[in-house]
Design an enzyme around this catalytic site. Sequence first.
Site, PDB file in Angstrom:
ATOM      1  N   GLU A 255      10.954 -41.700 -67.815  1.00  0.00           N
ATOM      2  CA  GLU A 255      10.656 -40.836 -66.668  1.00  0.00           C
ATOM      3  C   GLU A 255       9.355 -40.115 -66.998  1.00  0.00           C
ATOM      4  O   GLU A 255       9.341 -39.137 -67.748  1.00  0.00           O
ATOM      5  CB  GLU A 255      11.806 -39.835 -66.459  1.00  0.00           C
ATOM      6  CG  GLU A 255      13.139 -40.472 -66.092  1.00  0.00           C
ATOM      7  CD  GLU A 255      13.208 -40.886 -64.614  1.00  0.00           C
ATOM      8  OE1 GLU A 255      12.422 -40.349 -63.805  1.00  0.00           O
ATOM      9  OE2 GLU A 255      14.039 -41.742 -64.283  1.00  0.00           O
TER      10      GLU A 255
ATOM     11  N   CYS B 141       6.739 -32.216 -62.783  1.00  0.00           N
ATOM     12  CA  CYS B 141       6.230 -33.599 -62.804  1.00  0.00           C
ATOM     13  C   CYS B 141       5.982 -34.131 -61.403  1.00  0.00           C
ATOM     14  O   CYS B 141       5.112 -34.966 -61.202  1.00  0.00           O
ATOM     15  CB  CYS B 141       7.204 -34.507 -63.537  1.00  0.00           C
ATOM     16  SG  CYS B 141       8.846 -34.488 -62.809  1.00  0.00           S
TER      17      CYS B 141
HETATM   18  P1  NAD Z   1       6.014 -34.714 -74.191  1.00  0.00           P
HETATM   19  O1  NAD Z   1       5.869 -36.171 -73.959  1.00  0.00           O
HETATM   20  O2  NAD Z   1       5.007 -34.024 -74.993  1.00  0.00           O
HETATM   21  O3  NAD Z   1       7.428 -34.368 -74.875  1.00  0.00           O
HETATM   22  C1  NAD Z   1       8.661 -34.835 -74.388  1.00  0.00           C
HETATM   23  C2  NAD Z   1       9.619 -35.034 -75.537  1.00  0.00           C
HETATM   24  O4  NAD Z   1       9.064 -35.968 -76.439  1.00  0.00           O
HETATM   25  C3  NAD Z   1       9.935 -33.778 -76.344  1.00  0.00           C
HETATM   26  O5  NAD Z   1      11.328 -33.708 -76.582  1.00  0.00           O
HETATM   27  C4  NAD Z   1       9.182 -33.980 -77.627  1.00  0.00           C
HETATM   28  O6  NAD Z   1       9.875 -33.431 -78.732  1.00  0.00           O
HETATM   29  C5  NAD Z   1       9.104 -35.475 -77.770  1.00  0.00           C
HETATM   30  N1  NAD Z   1       7.888 -35.912 -78.476  1.00  0.00           N
HETATM   31  C6  NAD Z   1       6.677 -35.306 -78.478  1.00  0.00           C
HETATM   32  N2  NAD Z   1       5.816 -36.022 -79.237  1.00  0.00           N
HETATM   33  C7  NAD Z   1       6.479 -37.101 -79.696  1.00  0.00           C
HETATM   34  C8  NAD Z   1       6.107 -38.218 -80.509  1.00  0.00           C
HETATM   35  N3  NAD Z   1       4.886 -38.352 -80.990  1.00  0.00           N
HETATM   36  N4  NAD Z   1       7.049 -39.142 -80.758  1.00  0.00           N
HETATM   37  C9  NAD Z   1       8.274 -39.043 -80.255  1.00  0.00           C
HETATM   38  N5  NAD Z   1       8.685 -37.993 -79.493  1.00  0.00           N
HETATM   39  C10 NAD Z   1       7.803 -37.036 -79.207  1.00  0.00           C
HETATM   40  O7  NAD Z   1       6.124 -34.167 -72.717  1.00  0.00           O
HETATM   41  P2  NAD Z   1       6.118 -32.668 -72.273  1.00  0.00           P
HETATM   42  O8  NAD Z   1       4.762 -32.095 -72.522  1.00  0.00           O
HETATM   43  O9  NAD Z   1       7.307 -31.963 -72.858  1.00  0.00           O
HETATM   44  O10 NAD Z   1       6.344 -32.825 -70.698  1.00  0.00           O
HETATM   45  C11 NAD Z   1       5.314 -32.959 -69.785  1.00  0.00           C
HETATM   46  C12 NAD Z   1       5.197 -34.346 -69.228  1.00  0.00           C
HETATM   47  O11 NAD Z   1       6.462 -34.820 -68.818  1.00  0.00           O
HETATM   48  C13 NAD Z   1       4.327 -34.444 -68.016  1.00  0.00           C
HETATM   49  O12 NAD Z   1       3.522 -35.592 -68.084  1.00  0.00           O
HETATM   50  C14 NAD Z   1       5.303 -34.572 -66.870  1.00  0.00           C
HETATM   51  O13 NAD Z   1       4.801 -35.208 -65.721  1.00  0.00           O
HETATM   52  C15 NAD Z   1       6.386 -35.348 -67.502  1.00  0.00           C
HETATM   53  N6  NAD Z   1       7.639 -35.110 -66.830  1.00  0.00           N
HETATM   54  C16 NAD Z   1       8.220 -36.115 -66.143  1.00  0.00           C
HETATM   55  C17 NAD Z   1       9.403 -35.878 -65.468  1.00  0.00           C
HETATM   56  C18 NAD Z   1      10.102 -36.960 -64.689  1.00  0.00           C
HETATM   57  O14 NAD Z   1      11.238 -36.729 -64.316  1.00  0.00           O
HETATM   58  N7  NAD Z   1       9.504 -38.114 -64.463  1.00  0.00           N
HETATM   59  C19 NAD Z   1       9.972 -34.619 -65.500  1.00  0.00           C
HETATM   60  C20 NAD Z   1       9.352 -33.618 -66.221  1.00  0.00           C
HETATM   61  C21 NAD Z   1       8.196 -33.875 -66.892  1.00  0.00           C
END
Ligand code: NAD
Length: 456
Positions: A210, A244
């Site tokens: 997502e 998002c």
């Molecule tokens: P992120 O990708 O930085 O982090 C999400 C999760 O991934 C966290 O739990 C984090 O601990 C983990 N993570 C971070 N770096 C990692 C790595 N290198 N390897 C493995 N896991 C890792 O995202 P964010 O900044 O928390 O959220 C923002 C983004 O999420 C935006 O792009 C937004 O559009 C998207 N988003 C999408 C939805 C949806 O439903 N499609 C909903 C909310 C947010």
Amino acid sequence: MSQHPLNEMRSYFETGATLSYNFRKQKLKQLEQALLMHEEEIYEALYADLKKSKEEAYATELGLLLGELRLALRNLKKWMRPQSARTDLVNFPSSTKIYQDPLGVVLIIAPWNYPLQLQLIPLVGAIAAGNCVVLKPSELAPATAAIIEKIISPLFPPEYVQVVQGDGASVIPSMMGSFRFDHVFYTGSIPVGKIIYQLAAKDLVPVTLELGGKSPVIVEAGADLTVAARRIVLGKYLNAGQTCIAPDYLLVDKTAKSELIEKIKTCIDSFYGKNKMQSGDYGKIINEKRFDKLLGYFQDGKLVYGGEHDRSKLFMSPTIMENVSLDSALMKEEIFGPILPMLEFSSFEEALSIVKQNPNPLAFYLFSANPQQQQAWVKAVHFGGGCINNTAYHFANYHIGFGGIGNSGIGSYHGKHSFDTFSHAKPLMKTPVWFDPSFKYPPYKGKIRLFKWFIK
Ligand code: NAD
């Protein structure tokens, strides 16, 4: 490998303890009760992490989660029931059923922006489908991560549902590198989504991704501009733009532009007051890193409204920008903050070419009074989901799947779709033994005409 702590989850799953209707129903009910018992602490956590008001926290987090839980409780029996399927002539007189099998031990990774519901709505689907679950909350919303653990840990034994905390960049590769999950459900950014996909690929682990992207909102001449302004402002500035499915940028017909800007400004003031920092309904930016990134976007065009900010309070007011180049970072990256770039268009083709610069948006919004135009847009743009004459609210409709396409994600969830995401639809054909015509068996010579009659 056998010493891996997650193997206890695998062993527990294999006992079959999670399979029965009664077990799943009881766990969902327990989750509902625990959420209600910790309601105030949930609000406090969401306020601490993102300055969400109680009302917003209920409408966009806890309320959505409870709605999904109650839907699952009402429908669980029906969802679990094996479905009859048709059987073709070749297989006469067999009968066919589709069984819903849980996947096993699944991992659910959440982001920080809606840190409660984006973690626990998938959990509802995973429990309903009979799985064991590892939850990984975002370390960037630590108060919500803590309350999730406080709710889950005493409620479920660790071999059934457990919470793993920590820096995702180290915890997740280490878990996925040493244990084969049966499914990984990830919500977050596109770059990290690609990392997760690669980690999953090496063991052929199925994923739901997502992700995000640049979701356009288009306002045509003839649309109801008063309603458009209100709904755009709500969708864009909710959670200080850190949504998002927020409209990322605005494309407005040249002839409607000045009136729409005025209406948007009026709406912002009426929703959040003259002093936005004091508003109880306006959130904060998650951290300094994101704040600095957003501030950098101010260089990419002309501020026409807002722009007030205070780094020490992580405050950035609802902002509108224009004169923005399509080549700027503001128009190439997902903004994920309270900045709305506004671009004008003179024709459908011109607007469409701008939208196509960032293909496969997670969401698509159109304000239009013209049904033909509405259809033209829906056919021309490939997006995850969307609304006509509204923004963001499709997320709250649990009767439809929510998810992206292409760059914005793989798979979908919500309501029955969550149950399906965490289940394997296992078809099974049962063939009676009383009818077993010999023409099905070799030797085949001379049977081609018969086969052509049966198999078509
Ligand atoms: P992120 O990708 O930085 O982090 C999400 C999760 O991934 C966290 O739990 C984090 O601990 C983990 N993570 C971070 N770096 C990692 C790595 N290198 N390897 C493995 N896991 C890792 O995202 P964010 O900044 O928390 O959220 C923002 C983004 O999420 C935006 O792009 C937004 O559009 C998207 N988003 C999408 C939805 C949806 O439903 N499609 C909903 C909310 C947010």
